[in-house]
Design an enzyme around this catalytic site. Structure first.
Site, short mmCIF file in Angstrom:
data_model
loop_
_atom_site.label_atom_id
_atom_site.label_comp_id
_atom_site.label_asym_id
_atom_site.label_seq_id
_atom_site.Cartn_x
_atom_site.Cartn_y
_atom_site.Cartn_z
N HIS A 88 -5.74 6.50 13.33
CA HIS A 88 -5.83 7.46 12.23
C HIS A 88 -7.12 7.28 11.42
CE1 HIS A 88 -4.90 4.42 9.17
NE2 HIS A 88 -3.87 4.02 9.91
N TYR B 226 0.84 -1.20 0.00
CA TYR B 226 0.00 0.00 0.00
C TYR B 226 0.88 1.25 0.00
CZ TYR B 226 1.00 -0.28 5.02
OH TYR B 226 1.62 -0.38 6.21
N CYS C 69 -2.58 -0.73 12.47
CA CYS C 69 -3.09 0.51 13.06
C CYS C 69 -4.56 0.35 13.45
CB CYS C 69 -2.97 1.66 12.06
SG CYS C 69 -1.26 2.17 11.75
#
Length: 423
Positions: free
Chosen positions: A330, A312, A348
């Site tokens: 995030h 990514y 994450c």
């Protein structure tokens, strides 16, 4: 400091203080009393000597012991006190015959000392001599410097203090000298301790999280203290920080939700996605390290080869960092359909842009982010951010040079610090 400055007093050759010596004036005998012990002390300068530089104005070598001598067999030393300007006393030992006193602890470097000597002669008359002198400063390369962290400011209740040393300290006895000189006080007061992360770094945290709205001050009494052979403590700049409100965000990877608590009250429940199989989010307590309004996250920085099915390259907004190896909280609009339902990230914690902005605006450095019910590894205690709260209090106290001998728990290499993030 082996020579004595000699001068004539009362027709005799005597040894005096060769530094900044100040002798008390002779005292007068008390009226109407035949008891010699009731008289004011006489000036004992004519038979008391101490070792020092031979030229006035020179400074004493702090590596040399202090020695006080009585050159009159009929005038015994009864007491000696040696105190520096900071109020630190020098331990010493008086000989059985009262003719010699010597220090048994090192003098401080760059200090001014006042020595008070009390004597008594064969007639029971008391004498006194007061001396003052200074010790020299060690060379720059012989000083141990300490830098407290973080910088001054307001932090969350999970923020540990740090102490960075200018050179490694491995010897347990030297570690005790250093740690004993590093003081932390908080208002309100709480129990806390230092932990030796490695030979050059210590962390300090309380038993529980800091109180909200607390003031925390770190200071050092290391200046001038002898740590080891030709190694002395340097002056240390104190640190004062404050804590804000008690903000803790708990992510449940199994239920795909984050609950944010402010002062123990749940203020927001956020649908999230955490790390998928093979990229599971670390379990445990993490401390917010910083906030970045925009980060470009590339899979190559976390070891994923370009061109693979997992690669990514994403623009990420409202990114709150919790590990150096790349875990953030995030905005992840590309996985909106999974928020609250499935874990699809590379480690994450992702959420909607609106929720990410609210979280970004709500938390500060030092606030706490805890992950539970993930299949990932546990957060490292050290080396990848602040995992200090994952060490139980008994083990933490064992990491102090004053209370235990727990081996260092340093984890992860420097490469972890180079990773920008994992989406």
């Amino acid at each position: 400091m082996s020579h004595h400055l000699r001068h004539q007093t009362r027709g005799r050759t005597v040894v005096g203080c060769a530094l900044l010596a100040v002798a008390l004036g002779a005292g007068a005998t008390a009226c109407g009393s035949d008891d010699p012990s009731s008289a004011a002390p006489y000036d004992a300068s004519d038979h008391i000597s101490f070792n020092g530089p031979v030229e006035a104005g020179q400074k004493a070598d702090p590596d040399e012991p202090l020695e006080i001598l009585s050159e009159d067999a009929d005038g015994r030393i009864t007491d000696v006190t040696a105190v520096d300007a900071a109020g630190r006393r020098v331990a010493g030992e008086l000989s059985a015959d009262g003719l010699r006193w010597h220090s048994t602890a090192p003098l401080a470097a760059g200090a001014r000392y006042t020595i008070r000597v009390s004597t008594e002669n064969g007639d029971g008359e008391r004498g006194r001599k007061v001396l003052a002198f200074e010790t020299g400063e060690p060379d720059e390369q012989k000083r141990l410097k300490v830098t407290f962290g973080p910088g001054a400011g307001t932090y969350g209740v999970g923020q540990p203090l740090t102490a960075e040393l200018s050179r490694p300290i491995e010897d347990p006895a030297q570690r005790r000298v250093v740690e004993r000189s590093l003081k932390v006080e908080s208002t309100p007061a709480v129990e806390g301790a230092w932990y030796w992360v490695d030979d050059e770094k210590l962390h300090y945290r309380p038993k529980e999280y800091w109180p909200a709205q607390a003031t925390i001050r770190a200071t050092s009494a290391l200046h001038g203290i002898k740590i080891g052979d030709r190694l002395w403590g340097a002056r240390v700049k104190p640190l004062e920080i404050r804590t804000g409100e008690r903000v803790i965000a708990v992510t449940d990877a199994a239920s795909h939700t984050m609950t944010v608590y402010r002062n123990d009250e749940a203020v927001r429940e956020i649908p999230v996605t955490a790390g998928k199989p093979g990229f599971e989010t670390r379990n445990g307590v993490k401390v917010v390290l910083g906030k970045e309004s925009f980060v470009r996250m590339r899979s190559s920085t976390v070891g994923i080869a370009e061109g693979s099915s997992e690669s990514y390259d994403l623009p990420v907004h409202f990114a709150t960092r919790v590990t150096w190896s790349g875990e953030y909280v995030h905005a992840a609009p590309w996985s909106a359909g999974s928020h609250g339902y499935a874990n699809v990230s590379h480690g994450c914690v992702g959420m909607s842009t609106a929720n990410a902005k609210w979280f970004f605006d709500t938390v500060r450095e030092g606030d706490l982010v805890e992950v539970v019910n993930s299949d990932g590894d546990s957060m490292e205690p050290f080396g990848n951010g602040f995992g200090d709260w994952n060490v139980d209090w008994g083990e933490w106290r064992s990491g102090s040079a004053l209370t235990g001998t727990l081996p260092n728990l340093v984890a992860s290499g420097e490469s972890a610090r180079l990773r920008p993030g994992s989406a």
